[in-house]
Structures are given as C-alpha cells and as structure tokens.
Scaffold this motif. Structure first.
Motif, PDB file in Angstrom:
ATOM      1  N   TRP A  38       0.838  -1.199   0.000  1.00  0.00           N
ATOM      2  CA  TRP A  38       0.000   0.000   0.000  1.00  0.00           C
ATOM      3  C   TRP A  38       0.875   1.253   0.000  1.00  0.00           C
ATOM      4  O   TRP A  38       0.617   2.204  -0.759  1.00  0.00           O
ATOM      5  N   MET A  39       1.918   1.264   0.818  1.00  0.00           N
ATOM      6  CA  MET A  39       2.804   2.427   0.880  1.00  0.00           C
ATOM      7  C   MET A  39       3.493   2.646  -0.472  1.00  0.00           C
ATOM      8  O   MET A  39       3.590   3.786  -0.942  1.00  0.00           O
ATOM      9  N   HIS A  40       3.948   1.581  -1.064  1.00  0.00           N
ATOM     10  CA  HIS A  40       4.604   1.670  -2.367  1.00  0.00           C
ATOM     11  C   HIS A  40       3.647   2.262  -3.405  1.00  0.00           C
ATOM     12  O   HIS A  40       4.001   3.187  -4.135  1.00  0.00           O
ATOM     13  N   ASP A  41       2.433   1.740  -3.456  1.00  0.00           N
ATOM     14  CA  ASP A  41       1.433   2.248  -4.404  1.00  0.00           C
ATOM     15  C   ASP A  41       1.108   3.714  -4.142  1.00  0.00           C
ATOM     16  O   ASP A  41       0.982   4.514  -5.079  1.00  0.00           O
ATOM     17  N   THR A  42       0.979   4.068  -2.889  1.00  0.00           N
ATOM     18  CA  THR A  42       0.653   5.450  -2.526  1.00  0.00           C
ATOM     19  C   THR A  42       1.776   6.401  -2.918  1.00  0.00           C
ATOM     20  O   THR A  42       1.530   7.474  -3.490  1.00  0.00           O
ATOM     21  N   ILE A  43       2.995   6.019  -2.623  1.00  0.00           N
ATOM     22  CA  ILE A  43       4.138   6.865  -2.975  1.00  0.00           C
ATOM     23  C   ILE A  43       4.208   7.063  -4.483  1.00  0.00           C
ATOM     24  O   ILE A  43       4.387   8.183  -4.972  1.00  0.00           O
ATOM     25  N   TRP A  44       4.063   5.979  -5.246  1.00  0.00           N
ATOM     26  CA  TRP A  44       4.117   6.105  -6.704  1.00  0.00           C
ATOM     27  C   TRP A  44       2.967   6.957  -7.236  1.00  0.00           C
ATOM     28  O   TRP A  44       3.152   7.741  -8.161  1.00  0.00           O
ATOM     29  N   HIS A  45       1.816   6.822  -6.630  1.00  0.00           N
ATOM     30  CA  HIS A  45       0.689   7.666  -7.041  1.00  0.00           C
ATOM     31  C   HIS A  45       0.996   9.143  -6.769  1.00  0.00           C
ATOM     32  O   HIS A  45       0.759  10.004  -7.629  1.00  0.00           O
ATOM     33  N   LEU A  46       1.517   9.432  -5.583  1.00  0.00           N
ATOM     34  CA  LEU A  46       1.844  10.818  -5.238  1.00  0.00           C
ATOM     35  C   LEU A  46       2.934  11.381  -6.146  1.00  0.00           C
ATOM     36  O   LEU A  46       2.865  12.529  -6.585  1.00  0.00           O
ATOM     37  N   ILE A  47       3.934  10.567  -6.432  1.00  0.00           N
ATOM     38  CA  ILE A  47       5.013  11.022  -7.316  1.00  0.00           C
ATOM     39  C   ILE A  47       4.481  11.293  -8.719  1.00  0.00           C
ATOM     40  O   ILE A  47       4.800  12.321  -9.326  1.00  0.00           O
ATOM     41  N   SER A  48       3.673  10.370  -9.225  1.00  0.00           N
ATOM     42  CA  SER A  48       3.157  10.573 -10.590  1.00  0.00           C
ATOM     43  C   SER A  48       2.218  11.764 -10.649  1.00  0.00           C
ATOM     44  O   SER A  48       2.239  12.524 -11.618  1.00  0.00           O
ATOM     45  N   THR A  49       1.419  11.975  -9.613  1.00  0.00           N
ATOM     46  CA  THR A  49       0.524  13.132  -9.564  1.00  0.00           C
ATOM     47  C   THR A  49       1.331  14.421  -9.499  1.00  0.00           C
ATOM     48  O   THR A  49       1.047  15.380 -10.213  1.00  0.00           O
ATOM     49  N   ARG A  50       2.346  14.418  -8.680  1.00  0.00           N
ATOM     50  CA  ARG A  50       3.189  15.604  -8.531  1.00  0.00           C
ATOM     51  C   ARG A  50       3.957  15.879  -9.822  1.00  0.00           C
ATOM     52  O   ARG A  50       4.095  17.025 -10.246  1.00  0.00           O
ATOM     53  N   HIS A  51       4.427  14.830 -10.440  1.00  0.00           N
ATOM     54  CA  HIS A  51       5.162  14.977 -11.688  1.00  0.00           C
ATOM     55  C   HIS A  51       4.257  15.518 -12.788  1.00  0.00           C
ATOM     56  O   HIS A  51       4.657  16.371 -13.575  1.00  0.00           O
ATOM     57  N   THR A  52       3.020  15.051 -12.821  1.00  0.00           N
ATOM     58  CA  THR A  52       2.041  15.528 -13.801  1.00  0.00           C
ATOM     59  C   THR A  52       1.707  17.005 -13.552  1.00  0.00           C
ATOM     60  O   THR A  52       1.577  17.784 -14.503  1.00  0.00           O
ATOM     61  N   ASP A  53       1.589  17.398 -12.297  1.00  0.00           N
ATOM     62  CA  ASP A  53       1.295  18.794 -11.962  1.00  0.00           C
ATOM     63  C   ASP A  53       2.430  19.717 -12.423  1.00  0.00           C
ATOM     64  O   ASP A  53       2.183  20.844 -12.846  1.00  0.00           O
ATOM     65  N   ARG A  54       3.668  19.261 -12.377  1.00  0.00           N
ATOM     66  CA  ARG A  54       4.804  20.085 -12.812  1.00  0.00           C
ATOM     67  C   ARG A  54       4.771  20.305 -14.326  1.00  0.00           C
ATOM     68  O   ARG A  54       5.233  21.327 -14.812  1.00  0.00           O
ATOM     69  N   ASP A  55       4.259  19.321 -15.051  1.00  0.00           N
ATOM     70  CA  ASP A  55       4.242  19.414 -16.504  1.00  0.00           C
ATOM     71  C   ASP A  55       3.189  20.409 -17.010  1.00  0.00           C
ATOM     72  O   ASP A  55       3.275  20.844 -18.138  1.00  0.00           O
ATOM     73  N   CYS A  56       2.240  20.751 -16.178  1.00  0.00           N
ATOM     74  CA  CYS A  56       1.158  21.669 -16.611  1.00  0.00           C
ATOM     75  C   CYS A  56       1.610  23.094 -16.654  1.00  0.00           C
ATOM     76  O   CYS A  56       2.458  23.586 -16.083  1.00  0.00           O
TER      77      CYS A  56
END
Length: 56
Positions: A38-56
C-alpha cells in the motif's frame, strides 16, 4: 535416551504452541507486506501526480 517415535505430552504441547506462534507470525508478516505494498502504491501515485502537476 532413545527416540521411541512418539511425542510426549510436553513435546506435543510445545509443538502446538510453536505452530500457533508460527501462524500468528505468518499473519503478521502478511499484514506488513500488505502495508508495504500500500505504501509503495501510494508513494508512486503521489510522485506521478506531482510529476504531472509540474508538466502543466
């Protein structure tokens, strides 16, 4: 002391106790692995969300 092929009462009780403890440890290990997953999935979700927000 020779082995007769049968367990004495104290040995049987110890074996049952060890089997019970082993079952509890296996269950605890499963829960910990679930938490790690669960922690692994959550971290990857947060990283991908944050990474996507930077691209905008």
């Amino acid at each position: 002391m020779s082995y007769s092929g049968t367990l004495e009462k104290k040995d049987t009780e110890l074996l049952k106790k060890l089997q019970s403890e082993n079952t509890l440890l296996l269950e605890e290990n499963r829960k910990l692995n679930d938490t790690i997953s669960w922690m692994h999935d959550t971290i990857w979700h947060l990283i991908s969300t944050r990474h996507t927000d930077r691209d905008c």
